[in-house]
Design a protein around this motif. Structure first.
Motif, PDB file in Angstrom:
ATOM      1  N   ASN A 159       0.848  -1.190   0.000  1.00  0.00           N
ATOM      2  CA  ASN A 159       0.000   0.000   0.000  1.00  0.00           C
ATOM      3  C   ASN A 159       0.887   1.244   0.000  1.00  0.00           C
ATOM      4  O   ASN A 159       0.634   2.203  -0.714  1.00  0.00           O
ATOM      5  N   ILE A 160       1.915   1.212   0.840  1.00  0.00           N
ATOM      6  CA  ILE A 160       2.982   2.195   0.802  1.00  0.00           C
ATOM      7  C   ILE A 160       4.262   1.428   0.534  1.00  0.00           C
ATOM      8  O   ILE A 160       4.563   0.470   1.247  1.00  0.00           O
ATOM      9  N   SER A 161       4.992   1.788  -0.495  1.00  0.00           N
ATOM     10  CA  SER A 161       6.186   1.007  -0.858  1.00  0.00           C
ATOM     11  C   SER A 161       7.407   1.913  -0.963  1.00  0.00           C
ATOM     12  O   SER A 161       7.340   3.018  -1.485  1.00  0.00           O
ATOM     13  N   ILE A 162       8.509   1.406  -0.430  1.00  0.00           N
ATOM     14  CA  ILE A 162       9.781   2.123  -0.449  1.00  0.00           C
ATOM     15  C   ILE A 162      10.843   1.141  -0.927  1.00  0.00           C
ATOM     16  O   ILE A 162      11.094   0.128  -0.268  1.00  0.00           O
ATOM     17  N   GLY A 163      11.453   1.408  -2.073  1.00  0.00           N
ATOM     18  CA  GLY A 163      12.452   0.481  -2.589  1.00  0.00           C
ATOM     19  C   GLY A 163      13.141   1.008  -3.826  1.00  0.00           C
ATOM     20  O   GLY A 163      12.825   2.095  -4.309  1.00  0.00           O
ATOM     21  N   VAL A 164      14.071   0.232  -4.342  1.00  0.00           N
ATOM     22  CA  VAL A 164      14.718   0.599  -5.605  1.00  0.00           C
ATOM     23  C   VAL A 164      13.672   0.574  -6.721  1.00  0.00           C
ATOM     24  O   VAL A 164      13.533   1.525  -7.490  1.00  0.00           O
ATOM     25  N   VAL A 165      12.913  -0.519  -6.785  1.00  0.00           N
ATOM     26  CA  VAL A 165      11.750  -0.598  -7.670  1.00  0.00           C
ATOM     27  C   VAL A 165      10.534  -0.747  -6.769  1.00  0.00           C
ATOM     28  O   VAL A 165      10.442  -1.705  -5.998  1.00  0.00           O
ATOM     29  N   SER A 166       9.638   0.211  -6.809  1.00  0.00           N
ATOM     30  CA  SER A 166       8.515   0.185  -5.875  1.00  0.00           C
ATOM     31  C   SER A 166       7.183   0.343  -6.600  1.00  0.00           C
ATOM     32  O   SER A 166       7.071   1.080  -7.576  1.00  0.00           O
ATOM     33  N   LEU A 167       6.189  -0.384  -6.099  1.00  0.00           N
ATOM     34  CA  LEU A 167       4.842  -0.369  -6.655  1.00  0.00           C
ATOM     35  C   LEU A 167       3.860  -0.268  -5.506  1.00  0.00           C
ATOM     36  O   LEU A 167       3.878  -1.089  -4.588  1.00  0.00           O
ATOM     37  N   GLY A 168       3.016   0.768  -5.525  1.00  0.00           N
ATOM     38  CA  GLY A 168       2.052   0.923  -4.437  1.00  0.00           C
ATOM     39  C   GLY A 168       1.179   2.137  -4.638  1.00  0.00           C
ATOM     40  O   GLY A 168       1.337   2.899  -5.598  1.00  0.00           O
ATOM     41  N   VAL A 169       0.229   2.313  -3.742  1.00  0.00           N
ATOM     42  CA  VAL A 169      -0.604   3.514  -3.791  1.00  0.00           C
ATOM     43  C   VAL A 169       0.292   4.734  -3.616  1.00  0.00           C
ATOM     44  O   VAL A 169       0.251   5.689  -4.387  1.00  0.00           O
ATOM     45  N   LEU A 170       1.133   4.691  -2.570  1.00  0.00           N
ATOM     46  CA  LEU A 170       2.193   5.684  -2.391  1.00  0.00           C
ATOM     47  C   LEU A 170       3.505   4.955  -2.612  1.00  0.00           C
ATOM     48  O   LEU A 170       3.829   4.007  -1.897  1.00  0.00           O
ATOM     49  N   SER A 171       4.250   5.376  -3.611  1.00  0.00           N
ATOM     50  CA  SER A 171       5.446   4.646  -4.026  1.00  0.00           C
ATOM     51  C   SER A 171       6.650   5.573  -4.064  1.00  0.00           C
ATOM     52  O   SER A 171       6.600   6.646  -4.665  1.00  0.00           O
ATOM     53  N   LEU A 172       7.744   5.135  -3.396  1.00  0.00           N
ATOM     54  CA  LEU A 172       8.980   5.907  -3.381  1.00  0.00           C
ATOM     55  C   LEU A 172      10.142   4.990  -3.730  1.00  0.00           C
ATOM     56  O   LEU A 172      10.272   3.918  -3.138  1.00  0.00           O
ATOM     57  N   GLY A 173      10.974   5.400  -4.681  1.00  0.00           N
ATOM     58  CA  GLY A 173      12.103   4.560  -5.047  1.00  0.00           C
ATOM     59  C   GLY A 173      12.884   5.113  -6.213  1.00  0.00           C
ATOM     60  O   GLY A 173      12.672   6.244  -6.656  1.00  0.00           O
ATOM     61  N   LEU A 174      13.800   4.304  -6.711  1.00  0.00           N
ATOM     62  CA  LEU A 174      14.553   4.684  -7.899  1.00  0.00           C
ATOM     63  C   LEU A 174      13.612   4.677  -9.103  1.00  0.00           C
ATOM     64  O   LEU A 174      13.590   5.616  -9.901  1.00  0.00           O
ATOM     65  N   ILE A 175      12.821   3.599  -9.226  1.00  0.00           N
ATOM     66  CA  ILE A 175      11.773   3.511 -10.242  1.00  0.00           C
ATOM     67  C   ILE A 175      10.467   3.241  -9.503  1.00  0.00           C
ATOM     68  O   ILE A 175      10.354   2.259  -8.782  1.00  0.00           O
ATOM     69  N   SER A 176       9.496   4.129  -9.648  1.00  0.00           N
ATOM     70  CA  SER A 176       8.265   4.047  -8.853  1.00  0.00           C
ATOM     71  C   SER A 176       7.030   4.050  -9.733  1.00  0.00           C
ATOM     72  O   SER A 176       6.963   4.778 -10.728  1.00  0.00           O
ATOM     73  N   LEU A 177       6.053   3.233  -9.333  1.00  0.00           N
ATOM     74  CA  LEU A 177       4.768   3.177 -10.012  1.00  0.00           C
ATOM     75  C   LEU A 177       3.675   3.193  -8.962  1.00  0.00           C
ATOM     76  O   LEU A 177       3.668   2.359  -8.060  1.00  0.00           O
ATOM     77  N   GLY A 178       2.757   4.161  -9.050  1.00  0.00           N
ATOM     78  CA  GLY A 178       1.702   4.225  -8.047  1.00  0.00           C
ATOM     79  C   GLY A 178       0.780   5.405  -8.273  1.00  0.00           C
ATOM     80  O   GLY A 178       1.001   6.225  -9.177  1.00  0.00           O
ATOM     81  N   ALA A 179      -0.279   5.470  -7.469  1.00  0.00           N
ATOM     82  CA  ALA A 179      -1.170   6.619  -7.563  1.00  0.00           C
ATOM     83  C   ALA A 179      -0.377   7.903  -7.300  1.00  0.00           C
ATOM     84  O   ALA A 179      -0.492   8.890  -8.021  1.00  0.00           O
ATOM     85  N   LEU A 180       0.450   7.869  -6.245  1.00  0.00           N
ATOM     86  CA  LEU A 180       1.432   8.923  -6.004  1.00  0.00           C
ATOM     87  C   LEU A 180       2.801   8.272  -6.098  1.00  0.00           C
ATOM     88  O   LEU A 180       3.156   7.442  -5.268  1.00  0.00           O
ATOM     89  N   ALA A 181       3.551   8.598  -7.137  1.00  0.00           N
ATOM     90  CA  ALA A 181       4.845   7.959  -7.384  1.00  0.00           C
ATOM     91  C   ALA A 181       5.954   8.998  -7.330  1.00  0.00           C
ATOM     92  O   ALA A 181       5.900  10.017  -8.020  1.00  0.00           O
ATOM     93  N   ILE A 182       6.942   8.724  -6.499  1.00  0.00           N
ATOM     94  CA  ILE A 182       8.112   9.582  -6.404  1.00  0.00           C
ATOM     95  C   ILE A 182       9.327   8.718  -6.711  1.00  0.00           C
ATOM     96  O   ILE A 182       9.627   7.782  -5.965  1.00  0.00           O
ATOM     97  N   GLY A 183       9.997   9.004  -7.811  1.00  0.00           N
ATOM     98  CA  GLY A 183      11.120   8.188  -8.239  1.00  0.00           C
ATOM     99  C   GLY A 183      12.356   9.016  -8.516  1.00  0.00           C
ATOM    100  O   GLY A 183      12.268  10.062  -9.165  1.00  0.00           O
ATOM    101  N   LEU A 184      13.486   8.566  -8.009  1.00  0.00           N
ATOM    102  CA  LEU A 184      14.740   9.273  -8.269  1.00  0.00           C
ATOM    103  C   LEU A 184      15.061   9.264  -9.756  1.00  0.00           C
ATOM    104  O   LEU A 184      15.504  10.265 -10.323  1.00  0.00           O
ATOM    105  N   LEU A 185      14.803   8.127 -10.415  1.00  0.00           N
ATOM    106  CA  LEU A 185      15.067   8.016 -11.844  1.00  0.00           C
ATOM    107  C   LEU A 185      13.786   8.171 -12.656  1.00  0.00           C
ATOM    108  O   LEU A 185      13.675   9.045 -13.503  1.00  0.00           O
ATOM    109  N   MET A 186      12.793   7.307 -12.382  1.00  0.00           N
ATOM    110  CA  MET A 186      11.557   7.325 -13.165  1.00  0.00           C
ATOM    111  C   MET A 186      10.341   7.153 -12.269  1.00  0.00           C
ATOM    112  O   MET A 186      10.367   6.355 -11.336  1.00  0.00           O
TER     113      MET A 186
END
Length: 257
Positions: A122-149
Motif C-alpha cells: 500500500n505504501i512502498s519504499i524500494g529501488v523498484v517500488s509499486l504501491g498507492v504511495l510509491s517511493l524509489g529509484l523507479i516508482s509506479l503508483g497513484a502517487l509515485a516519487i522516483g529518483l530516476l523514473m
C-alpha cells in the motif's frame, strides 16, 4: 521478552498502527493498547488470529523469552490472513542486500508498508517500488516519487509520466519540468502541448521567448527541421539524442499529447 513487548515489536515490524491491527483482528484500538501495555491479554480466538497474522506460534507469543531471535526470523516467511472482511498478505525474501530484503510484499485492506529492493505494498519504499504511495529509484503508483523514473496519477521524478507530472523530463495531462510534453505543458526550456509555456513553446496555444504554433493540435503541421533549427539556435549544446527524439515527434504522421 514479555507478551506485551512482543506484540508491540511484531506490530511495528509489519509497519502497522494499533488501529490497523485492531481492524484486522476485530477489536477496538483500546484493546490493542491494553495488550501492549500489559493491562490485559487477548481471548483465545484473538490469540489464534494474532498467531496467524504474525506467523508465530501461540507459545512464542505468550512465553517469556530473552534474547530470542525466532520471531525476527519468522518475518521472512509469507502469510495470508483473512479475518472477516479483512485481507492481508506479506512476504519477505530471506535474501537481503545491505540488510534490506530483495523482495518485500505487504498488501491488504489498511495501511501496510513494504520496504525492499523490490517493494510492493500500500505504501512502498524500494529501488523498484509499486504501491498507492510509491517511493524509489523507479516508482509506479497513484502517487509515485522516483529518483530516476516515476509513473502515476501524480508522478515526481527525473523522468515522470502521469496525470500530473513533475520532473526534468515530464509527460502528462499537466506536465511541469525542464522539458515538458502534455495537454498543458510548462517548462523552463522546451514545452510541447496543447497549451505550452516555456523558453521554447510549441503548441496550439504557445507562450515563450520562441514559439511555434500547431494547427488543430497536429504535430505534422510543423516541420521537424524547423524545430531542430530553433532548438540548436537556443540550446546549441543540448544532448543530440534528446534533440533527435523531440524532432522525431514532428516528423511522424500524427501525434497527440
Amino acid at each position: 521478552m514479555q507478551f506485551a513487548d512482543k506484540m508491540q515489536k511484531l506490530r511495528k515490524e509489519r509497519g502497522m498502527s494499533q488501529e490497523n491491527l485492531a481492524e484486522i483482528i476485530g477489536v477496538s484500538r483500546q484493546s490493542v493498547s491494553k495488550w501492549e501495555s500489559g493491562q490485559s491479554y487477548p481471548e483465545m480466538d484473538k490469540m489464534i488470529a494474532l498467531s496467524e497474522l504474525f506467523n508465530v506460534s501461540i507459545d512464542e507469543l505468550v512465553k517469556d523469552t530473552s534474547g530470542s531471535t525466532g520471531s525476527a526470523q519468522n518475518i521472512h516467511n509469507s502469510y495470508v490472513i483473512n479475518v472477516g472482511s479483512q485481507f492481508h498478505y506479506e512476504y519477505k525474501s530471506k535474501r537481503t542486500l545491505l540488510g534490506v530484503p530483495l523482495v518485500h510484499v505487504n498488501v491488504g485492506r489498511g495501511i501496510y508498508v513494504a520496504k525492499g529492493i523490490i517493494a510492493i505494498g500500500n505504501i512502498s519504499i524500494g529501488v523498484v517500488s509499486l504501491g498507492v504511495l510509491s517511493l524509489g529509484l523507479i516508482s509506479l503508483g497513484a502517487l509515485a516519487i522516483g529518483l530516476l523514473m516515476a509513473l502515476g496519477g501524480l508522478a515526481i521524478g527525473t523522468i515522470s509520466l502521469g496525470g500530473l507530472a513533475l520532473g526534468i523530463f515530464a509527460v502528462g495531462g499537466l506536465a511541469i519540468g525542464m522539458f515538458s510534453i502534455g495537454g498543458c505543458a510548462i517548462a523552463s526550456h522546451i514545452a510541447i502541448g496543447g497549451y505550452a509555456t516555456g523558453h521554447i513553446a510549441i503548441g496550439e496555444s504557445a507562450t515563450g521567448a520562441q514559439t511555434l504554433i500547431m494547427q488543430h493540435n497536429e504535430f505534422n503541421s510543423i516541420n521537424g527541421d524547423q524545430v531542430r533549427s530553433l532548438i540548436n539556435q537556443e540550446y546549441p549544446n543540448l544532448w543530440k539524442a534528446l534533440v533527435d527524439g523531440i524532432v522525431s515527434m514532428f516528423n511522424s504522421t500524427s501525434w497527440n499529447p
